[in-house]
Scaffold this motif. Structure first.
Motif, PDB file in Angstrom:
ATOM      1  N   GLY A  21       0.779  -1.226   0.000  1.00 40.70           N
ATOM      2  CA  GLY A  21       0.000   0.000   0.000  1.00 40.70           C
ATOM      3  C   GLY A  21       0.814   1.280   0.000  1.00 40.70           C
ATOM      4  N   ALA A  22       2.126   1.182  -0.145  1.00 42.78           N
ATOM      5  CA  ALA A  22       2.998   2.357  -0.175  1.00 42.78           C
ATOM      6  C   ALA A  22       3.712   2.437  -1.518  1.00 42.78           C
ATOM      7  CB  ALA A  22       4.028   2.279   0.949  1.00 42.78           C
ATOM      8  N   ALA A  23       4.170   3.656  -1.840  1.00 44.18           N
ATOM      9  CA  ALA A  23       4.934   3.889  -3.072  1.00 44.18           C
ATOM     10  C   ALA A  23       6.271   4.512  -2.696  1.00 44.18           C
ATOM     11  CB  ALA A  23       4.165   4.800  -4.008  1.00 44.18           C
ATOM     12  N   TYR A  24       7.351   4.002  -3.283  1.00 48.76           N
ATOM     13  CA  TYR A  24       8.700   4.476  -3.002  1.00 48.76           C
ATOM     14  C   TYR A  24       9.336   4.972  -4.298  1.00 48.76           C
ATOM     15  CZ  TYR A  24       7.829   1.462   1.023  1.00 48.76           C
ATOM     16  OH  TYR A  24       7.269   0.870   2.121  1.00 48.76           O
ATOM     17  N   ALA A  25       9.711   6.248  -4.334  1.00 52.90           N
ATOM     18  CA  ALA A  25      10.375   6.819  -5.508  1.00 52.90           C
ATOM     19  C   ALA A  25      11.848   6.421  -5.480  1.00 52.90           C
ATOM     20  CB  ALA A  25      10.244   8.334  -5.508  1.00 52.90           C
ATOM     21  N   ALA A  26      12.372   6.067  -6.649  1.00 46.30           N
ATOM     22  CA  ALA A  26      13.761   5.622  -6.735  1.00 46.30           C
ATOM     23  C   ALA A  26      14.275   5.826  -8.162  1.00 46.30           C
ATOM     24  CB  ALA A  26      13.854   4.154  -6.340  1.00 46.30           C
ATOM     25  N   MET A  27      15.513   5.390  -8.403  1.00 46.09           N
ATOM     26  CA  MET A  27      16.113   5.408  -9.732  1.00 46.09           C
ATOM     27  C   MET A  27      16.522   3.986 -10.088  1.00 46.09           C
ATOM     28  SD  MET A  27      16.177   8.513 -10.875  1.00 46.09           S
ATOM     29  CE  MET A  27      17.406   8.618 -12.142  1.00 46.09           C
ATOM     30  N   CYS A  28      16.186   3.575 -11.290  1.00 46.38           N
ATOM     31  CA  CYS A  28      16.634   2.284 -11.804  1.00 46.38           C
ATOM     32  C   CYS A  28      17.992   2.532 -12.448  1.00 46.38           C
ATOM     33  CB  CYS A  28      15.632   1.739 -12.814  1.00 46.38           C
ATOM     34  SG  CYS A  28      16.119   0.152 -13.491  1.00 46.38           S
ATOM     35  N   THR A  29      19.052   2.032 -11.828  1.00 50.41           N
ATOM     36  CA  THR A  29      20.397   2.318 -12.336  1.00 50.41           C
ATOM     37  C   THR A  29      20.818   1.399 -13.468  1.00 50.41           C
ATOM     38  OG1 THR A  29      21.409   0.959 -10.613  1.00 50.41           O
ATOM     39  CG2 THR A  29      21.152   3.309 -10.149  1.00 50.41           C
ATOM     40  N   ASP A  30      20.327   0.165 -13.448  1.00 47.95           N
ATOM     41  CA  ASP A  30      20.533  -0.725 -14.592  1.00 47.95           C
ATOM     42  C   ASP A  30      19.488  -1.824 -14.576  1.00 47.95           C
ATOM     43  OD1 ASP A  30      21.616  -3.184 -13.300  1.00 47.95           O
ATOM     44  OD2 ASP A  30      23.381  -1.971 -12.925  1.00 47.95           O
ATOM     45  N   ILE A  31      19.316  -2.443 -15.734  1.00 51.31           N
ATOM     46  CA  ILE A  31      18.253  -3.433 -15.907  1.00 51.31           C
ATOM     47  C   ILE A  31      18.733  -4.532 -16.858  1.00 51.31           C
ATOM     48  CG2 ILE A  31      17.184  -2.177 -17.821  1.00 51.31           C
ATOM     49  CD1 ILE A  31      14.466  -3.003 -16.629  1.00 51.31           C
ATOM     50  N   SER A  32      18.208  -5.739 -16.647  1.00 53.57           N
ATOM     51  CA  SER A  32      18.480  -6.854 -17.553  1.00 53.57           C
ATOM     52  C   SER A  32      17.177  -7.619 -17.751  1.00 53.57           C
ATOM     53  CB  SER A  32      19.553  -7.792 -16.966  1.00 53.57           C
ATOM     54  OG  SER A  32      19.018  -8.544 -15.903  1.00 53.57           O
ATOM     55  N   ALA A  33      17.239  -8.708 -18.451  1.00 50.77           N
ATOM     56  CA  ALA A  33      16.045  -9.526 -18.669  1.00 50.77           C
ATOM     57  C   ALA A  33      15.568 -10.178 -17.373  1.00 50.77           C
ATOM     58  CB  ALA A  33      16.333 -10.604 -19.707  1.00 50.77           C
ATOM     59  N   THR A  34      16.464 -10.333 -16.403  1.00 48.49           N
ATOM     60  CA  THR A  34      16.122 -11.057 -15.176  1.00 48.49           C
ATOM     61  C   THR A  34      15.939 -10.186 -13.946  1.00 48.49           C
ATOM     62  OG1 THR A  34      18.466 -11.465 -14.740  1.00 48.49           O
ATOM     63  CG2 THR A  34      17.259 -13.151 -15.974  1.00 48.49           C
ATOM     64  N   GLY A  35      16.345  -8.915 -13.994  1.00 51.18           N
ATOM     65  CA  GLY A  35      16.222  -8.080 -12.804  1.00 51.18           C
ATOM     66  C   GLY A  35      16.682  -6.656 -13.013  1.00 51.18           C
TER      67      GLY A  35
END
Length: 79
Positions: A21-35
């Motif tokens: 029920g909460a929202a946390y603002a953040a930055m996605c620093t890197d991404i892949s197909a698995t995470g």
């Protein structure tokens, strides 16, 4: 058979984690197909399960916490 990590793409895209029920603002620093790796603006315990959403990346995935060091957290996609 040796299993390696999926290739990662550096992003630095804004994202929001939704959990309990909460929202946390953040930055996605890197991404892949698995995470994804997520950076928070302050030190806190990130949620163990969440939905990661980023309009910039077209990301809307269920994820589970793999590891954290305070400001950064690694999540693997669970869907």
């Amino acid at each position: 058979m040796l299993i390696g990590r999926s290739p990662r793409m550096v992003t630095w895209a804004p994202c929001t984690l939704f959990a309990d029920g909460a929202a946390y603002a953040a930055m996605c620093t890197d991404i892949s197909a698995t995470g994804a790796r997520i950076r928070f603006s302050e030190n806190f315990v990130p949620p163990s399960r969440c939905r990661i959403v980023s309009a910039q990346l077209g990301l809307h995935r269920e994820a589970r916490l793999s590891r954290t060091n305070g400001l950064d957290a690694a999540y693997y996609f669970a869907d």
